[in-house]
Design a protein around this motif. Structure first.
Motif: not given
Length: 286
Positions: A94-118
């Motif tokens: 698995x890839x362990x990913x930390x989004x530092x100062x993620x705010x309201x999670x915009x990039x976590x949500x969008x990148x997970x959709x665009x890349x399409x990982x589990x």
């Protein structure tokens, strides 16, 4: 029980995840349970909590992020992250990913959709364990309400609640990189992605406020212990509404420096704006 990158905010011992309760615990019997707001609280001393964003600031930022103006940046970030994701999948890790100062999670949500990982499903090849960290409680509450696919942690940026060398990827997308904590939790062969606006970013807004603007070359002041691997560039010109331009202006450093009177008399119309960033792919110095 599942081994995790999380460390105890009280005694700094590694913590395990109790699947049934979704709470963390360490060998010293300290527990870390998720709040009703959807995040794990890691502040030891509440007096050290930073001042949260106001509701108006939160709404303005969410409006801009949802407007599509940052899709080009999301797409480029996805292009950079995909090879890392594929490498982890090829290694059946698995890839362990930390989004530092993620705010309201915009990039976590969008990148997970665009890349399409589990996200978080380690039973599947190509799984990604997503963690979001912020020192702002209200931002994490908003991230949880929007079902951000990550474990969310609230604490002090001076002491991240994670073990040494526990992340393959750390993204610093909407914040300055300060201190050594991100370096501490980055694996020896991991990568850090740091987004930095270039001098051309929102140039037209600065010209409205300041007149002629001298573009000076970007000076990269990387923290000691990190080295640049690749510099990825993103630049695009987009149509922006008057409302978007006003929100962008108010959130920029030159907008903050402007007097209240200057802000009142500044009139925005629909315009074309330049958006330009460097995505710095960093690694620990050898």
């Amino acid at each position: 029980m599942t081994t995790t990158p999380v460390r105890c905010p009280i005694c700094q011992s590694p913590m395990q995840l109790h699947q049934a309760s979704n709470g963390y615990y360490c060998d010293n019997k300290h527990r870390l349970d998720k709040t009703e707001q959807g995040f794990y609280p890691c502040f030891i001393n509440n007096k050290n909590k930073p001042k949260p964003m106001t509701r108006a600031q939160m709404r303005a930022k969410q409006f801009l992020l949802a407007s599509g103006l940052y899709q080009g940046l999301v797409d480029k970030l996805a292009d950079v992250i995909r090879p890392m994701h594929k490498h982890a999948a090829d290694e059946k890790q698995p890839l362990n990913w930390l989004d530092y100062q993620c705010g309201e999670g915009f990039y976590l949500r969008e990148l997970s959709k665009v890349i399409g990982f589990n996200s978080g499903d380690e039973s599947q090849i190509g799984a990604v364990n997503c963690y979001g960290f912020s020192d702002a409680e209200n931002a994490l509450f908003a991230a949880s309400k929007q079902q951000t696919p990550a474990q969310l942690f609230n604490g002090s940026a001076k002491g991240l609640p994670f073990n040494d060398e526990s992340f393959d990827l750390i993204t610093v997308l909407d914040s300055q990189l300060k201190g050594k904590e991100c370096q501490r939790v980055l694996k020896a062969d991991g990568r850090m992605l740091l987004v930095v606006p270039t001098p051309e970013h929102l140039l037209e807004l600065r010209q409205l406020q300041q007149g002629d603007v001298e573009l000076k070359p970007t000076q990269l002041n990387l923290p000691s212990g990190l080295e640049l691997v690749v510099d990825h560039s993103v630049q695009l010109v987009q149509d922006v509404s008057a409302e978007q331009a006003q929100s962008l202006y108010e959130q920029t450093s030159f907008g903050w420096r402007a007097s209240k009177q200057a802000q009142k008399v500044t009139q925005f119309s629909p315009m074309k704006l330049t958006f330009a960033w460097q995505i710095l792919e960093l690694a620990k110095a050898q």
